[in-house]
Design an enzyme around this catalytic site. Structure first.
Site, PDB file in Angstrom:
ATOM      1  N   CYS A   1       0.788  -1.236   0.000  1.00 19.14           N
ATOM      2  CA  CYS A   1       0.000   0.000   0.000  1.00 19.14           C
ATOM      3  C   CYS A   1       0.822   1.289   0.000  1.00 19.14           C
ATOM      4  O   CYS A   1       0.551   2.173  -0.825  1.00 19.14           O
ATOM      5  CB  CYS A   1      -1.034  -0.010   1.109  1.00 19.14           C
ATOM      6  SG  CYS A   1      -0.687  -1.069   2.511  1.00 19.14           S
TER       7      CYS A   1
ATOM      8  N   GLN B   1       1.086 -11.179  -3.267  1.00 21.28           N
ATOM      9  CA  GLN B   1      -0.346 -10.911  -3.194  1.00 21.28           C
ATOM     10  C   GLN B   1      -0.874 -10.471  -4.548  1.00 21.28           C
ATOM     11  O   GLN B   1      -0.185  -9.764  -5.278  1.00 21.28           O
ATOM     12  CB  GLN B   1      -0.615  -9.766  -2.207  1.00 21.28           C
ATOM     13  CG  GLN B   1      -0.266 -10.100  -0.782  1.00 21.28           C
ATOM     14  CD  GLN B   1      -0.505  -8.916   0.132  1.00 21.28           C
ATOM     15  OE1 GLN B   1      -0.084  -7.797  -0.177  1.00 21.28           O
ATOM     16  NE2 GLN B   1      -1.167  -9.145   1.242  1.00 21.28           N
TER      17      GLN B   1
ATOM     18  N   ARG C   1       7.157 -10.972   5.299  1.00 26.17           N
ATOM     19  CA  ARG C   1       6.761 -10.726   6.684  1.00 26.17           C
ATOM     20  C   ARG C   1       7.475 -11.725   7.570  1.00 26.17           C
ATOM     21  O   ARG C   1       7.547 -12.906   7.242  1.00 26.17           O
ATOM     22  CB  ARG C   1       5.242 -10.892   6.859  1.00 26.17           C
ATOM     23  CG  ARG C   1       4.473  -9.826   6.115  1.00 26.17           C
ATOM     24  CD  ARG C   1       2.983  -9.939   6.365  1.00 26.17           C
ATOM     25  NE  ARG C   1       2.280  -9.092   5.420  1.00 26.17           N
ATOM     26  CZ  ARG C   1       0.965  -9.088   5.247  1.00 26.17           C
ATOM     27  NH1 ARG C   1       0.207  -9.878   5.976  1.00 26.17           N
ATOM     28  NH2 ARG C   1       0.416  -8.285   4.362  1.00 26.17           N
TER      29      ARG C   1
END
Length: 636
Positions: free
Chosen positions: A333, A380, A362
């Site tokens: 984002c 993603q 992560r």
RNA sequence: GCCGCAGUAGCUCAGCCGGUAGAGCAACGCAUUCGUAAUGCGUAGGUCGGGGGUUCGAAUCCCUCCUGCGGCACCA
């Protein structure tokens, strides 16, 4: 007093009656089979007096409602057995769960797998003794006194958590008793078949800050046959395990040096590309513009976005330079906002849909890693929709339509939606959250889809919808998500010029359909047990020769297939056709063409489809047409 | 991260009480040219997860770390 049965008939009693009275009044057989009674929709013990007129239904041993009851009975039996065999062990909680039950115990020594067998043996004795379950309502003081006597500190804590005014009940089986809301079946002898399955650690009250207890899992069924069927289902799930199939089909591997990171092999990557290409086409058509942003970004940006403070413990930081600290991006984002901010935007450009197959890292806790389903490096199918508040509803609806259609194309039709609202740790003030949650509720209501509330589980920057799909053997996987974010545009200074000529903040919708490609591909593998639909299969067709005399023809067939866009390979090894059939069937190749002298002569092929013994003879041209048609992705 | 269990050939596993590693399948080679789920013979393959210790000697006993598995917690 009048009790109304499900068939509408009414039984009258002078004064309070129990379910058992009711059952005996109907038939001896029913009295024998009944294990509980449903009174106005709520389950109760068979011996519980029913004091008022009610709609009642007797629950029999084999009924689905009886199963949780039976399992809870079994949990009590296990607890008694454990306290018998391991004096000094405290009991805590022991509910029935989806496929069985567990009981959490407080004991310094861990239970071993050998202990399970001993506990099972003791349980069998308790079951055989057929001790009736007896309900006793006691005062708080009385309950406190008894649990203090038996040294059950956890029970005292649970007692304190029971709201004032609610009755405190104990359930007895012989001399053993437990604090329990009930209801229970009639007696321990009614537990049909049970098995203890595993031992594990679990935190008291599910909080990692609390003491760790010893949990024993078990399962119980009305009959030995049901238990066997359940154990067979577990084995089936093991056969479908994506880690096993991934190795067998040569799709990917993971190794010690890169925990939580996937090495994709050629076949696995072919599958990946089929998935990615499909999603890319769907996004293109849905008005998304694809971008690609850096994986390594200065910590400064993550501080501005709030990730460093709220998500930092999950991030990888590295000092590659003496002056700067970089982070591997855990989300896309902030980068997308950077792209957005490179230009001044007009309200006319909104909604602006920016997509990326974004590689994220992560630092997941080591215990969370699981094959390719839960990894540290993943991609993603991410996108951010920059829009106005007015557009949230329309965009949410369009997204839900797109998502459900994509899931359908992959073979998933059973989808659940969860609404996760504000978490305890979050960015943005309450007014902002009120607004974001309200907008998302309005949007999801407008779609008319069913939603389950998932309190406190939202992202730190906004509420979210989670799309959970159910696979072929009934397991749930969280894949898609849609999150409303009013915080990040503010923090990172995103703006557009409105009709009024003034600057405004866009809303950002974070959304993903597959979630992570790694997880989704894992789900696909397990859903199909490796037998992927043709359009996804890494190798769609093998052309195997019966004898080497047909090699030249086989190569010609493969060439024609490849030219037609089919992922085909030749098998010209000097082995028997039976050997080749077996090998390619085990490799889960959907289409197997056998060619020998006959086919070479006639310019034909013999087709055998995976999972079928049947052979079909068809001309090469027909085979090409068939392949071209059947390997077409569903959106083509 | 926490609790428990496990790590021996590519895979599945044997190797109990310490004496220097084995099977089946897979792989590779040779022969076989065969009609729809296993052709035969042969060959190669392991610092027994890493490190440290005990011992004359460790896959085996002890410590420690790593990784995996089942849960918990966390999550796409």
């Amino acid at each position: 007093m009048r009790l109304t049965l499900p068939d509408g008939s009414v039984r009258a009693f002078d004064g309070p009656a129990t379910g058992r009275n009711l059952a005996s009044s109907i038939s001896k057989g029913l009295a024998k089979q009944a294990v509980a009674v449903e009174v106005d929709g709520a389950l109760a013990d068979l011996d519980r007096p029913i004091a008022r007129d009610a709609k009642v239904r007797l629950v029999k041993a084999g009924d689905p409602e009886a199963l949780p009851l039976l399992r809870h009975d079994c949990a009590h039996v296990m607890a008694e057995a454990v306290q018998d065999l391991f004096p000094g062990t405290q009991v805590t909680i022991g509910p029935a769960i989806e496929n069985g039950f567990y009981y959490d115990f407080a004991r310094d020594e861990p239970f071993s797998t050998d202990d399970l067998a001993r506990i099972e043996a003791r349980m069998a004795e308790i079951v055989k003794a057929d001790k009736p379950f007896r309900r006793e309502e006691v005062s708080r003081e009385e309950a406190r006194r008894r649990f203090a006597d038996t040294g059950e500190g956890y029970k005292l804590e649970l007692l304190d958590a029971i709201p004032e005014g609610e009755p405190v009940t104990l359930y007895h089986q012989g001399d053993w008793f437990d604090l329990c809301r009930g209801p229970h079946g009639p007696s321990t002898g009614r537990i049909g078949a049970f098995k203890l399955t595993k031992v594990a650690g679990a935190y008291w009250r599910g909080d990692a800050k609390n003491a760790q207890l010893q949990r024993i899992y078990g399962t119980a069924f009305a009959s030995e046959k049901d238990l066997k069927a359940y154990l067979a289902r577990i084995e089936e799930a093991e056969r479908r395990d994506h880690r096993r199939i991934g190795r067998e089909m040569d799709l990917f591997h993971v190794q010690e040096e890169a925990p939580g990171c996937v090495f994709w092999h050629a076949k696995g990557w072919t599958l990946w590309r089929a998935v990615e290409d499909y999603v890319r086409r769907r996004l293109d058509r849905a008005g998304y513009a694809e971008v690609k942003t850096p994986q390594l970004v200065d910590k400064v940006l993550w501080e501005k976005s709030g990730h460093a403070a709220l998500f930092g413990s999950d991030m990888f930081f590295l000092e590659a330079d003496e002056k700067r600290t970089y982070a591997l991006k855990p989300m896309n984002c902030p980068c997308h906002v950077q792209v957005f901010n490179q230009h001044q935007h007009s309200y006319r450009e909104l909604p602006l849909r920016m997509a990326e197959f974004g590689s994220c890292h992560r630092n997941e806790p080591s215990g969370a890693l699981h094959g390719i389903m839960r990894v540290r490096a993943f991609t993603q199918d991410d996108a951010h929709i920059f829009c106005t508040e007015d557009q949230i509803t329309g965009e949410t609806q369009a997204f839900c339509d797109l998502l459900l259609s994509v899931y359908r194309d992959f073979g998933f039709t059973d989808v659940r939606i969860k609404f996760s609202d504000r978490p305890a740790v979050r960015a943005g003030d309450d007014a902002v959250w009120d607004q974001a949650e309200g907008a998302l509720w309005d949007a999801i209501r407008a779609t008319g889809l069913d939603v389950i509330l998932n309190p406190g589980e939202g992202a730190f920057y906004g509420p979210k919808l989670e799309f959970v799909l159910r696979d072929a053997i009934g397991r749930d996987w969280q894949c898609g998500t849609l999150q409303v974010d009013i915080v990040l545009p503010e923090r990172l200074g995103a703006s557009y010029i409105g009709q009024d000529g003034a600057k405004h903040r866009p809303v950002m919708l974070h959304r993903a359909i597959l979630g992570s490609l790694e997880r989704f591909i894992g789900v696909l593998i397990e859903h199909y047990a490796g037998r992927l639909p043709l359009w996804l299969a890494p190798v769609q067709a093998v052309v195997a020769t019966v004898t080497n005399e047909a090699d030249a023809y086989a190569l010609e067939v493969v060439q024609r297939l490849q030219a037609a866009g089919v992922r085909a390979v030749a098998d010209t090894r000097a082995d028997k056709i039976g050997y080749k059939v077996r090998e390619h069937a085990l490799a889960k190749v959907p289409l197997l063409f056998a060619v020998g002298a006959r086919e070479a002569e006639a310019k034909s092929v013999s087709l055998r489809r995976l999972g079928s013994q049947a052979q079909e003879s068809l001309s090469l041209d027909d085979a090409l047409a068939l392949c071209q048609r059947d390997t077409m992705p569903p959106d083509a």
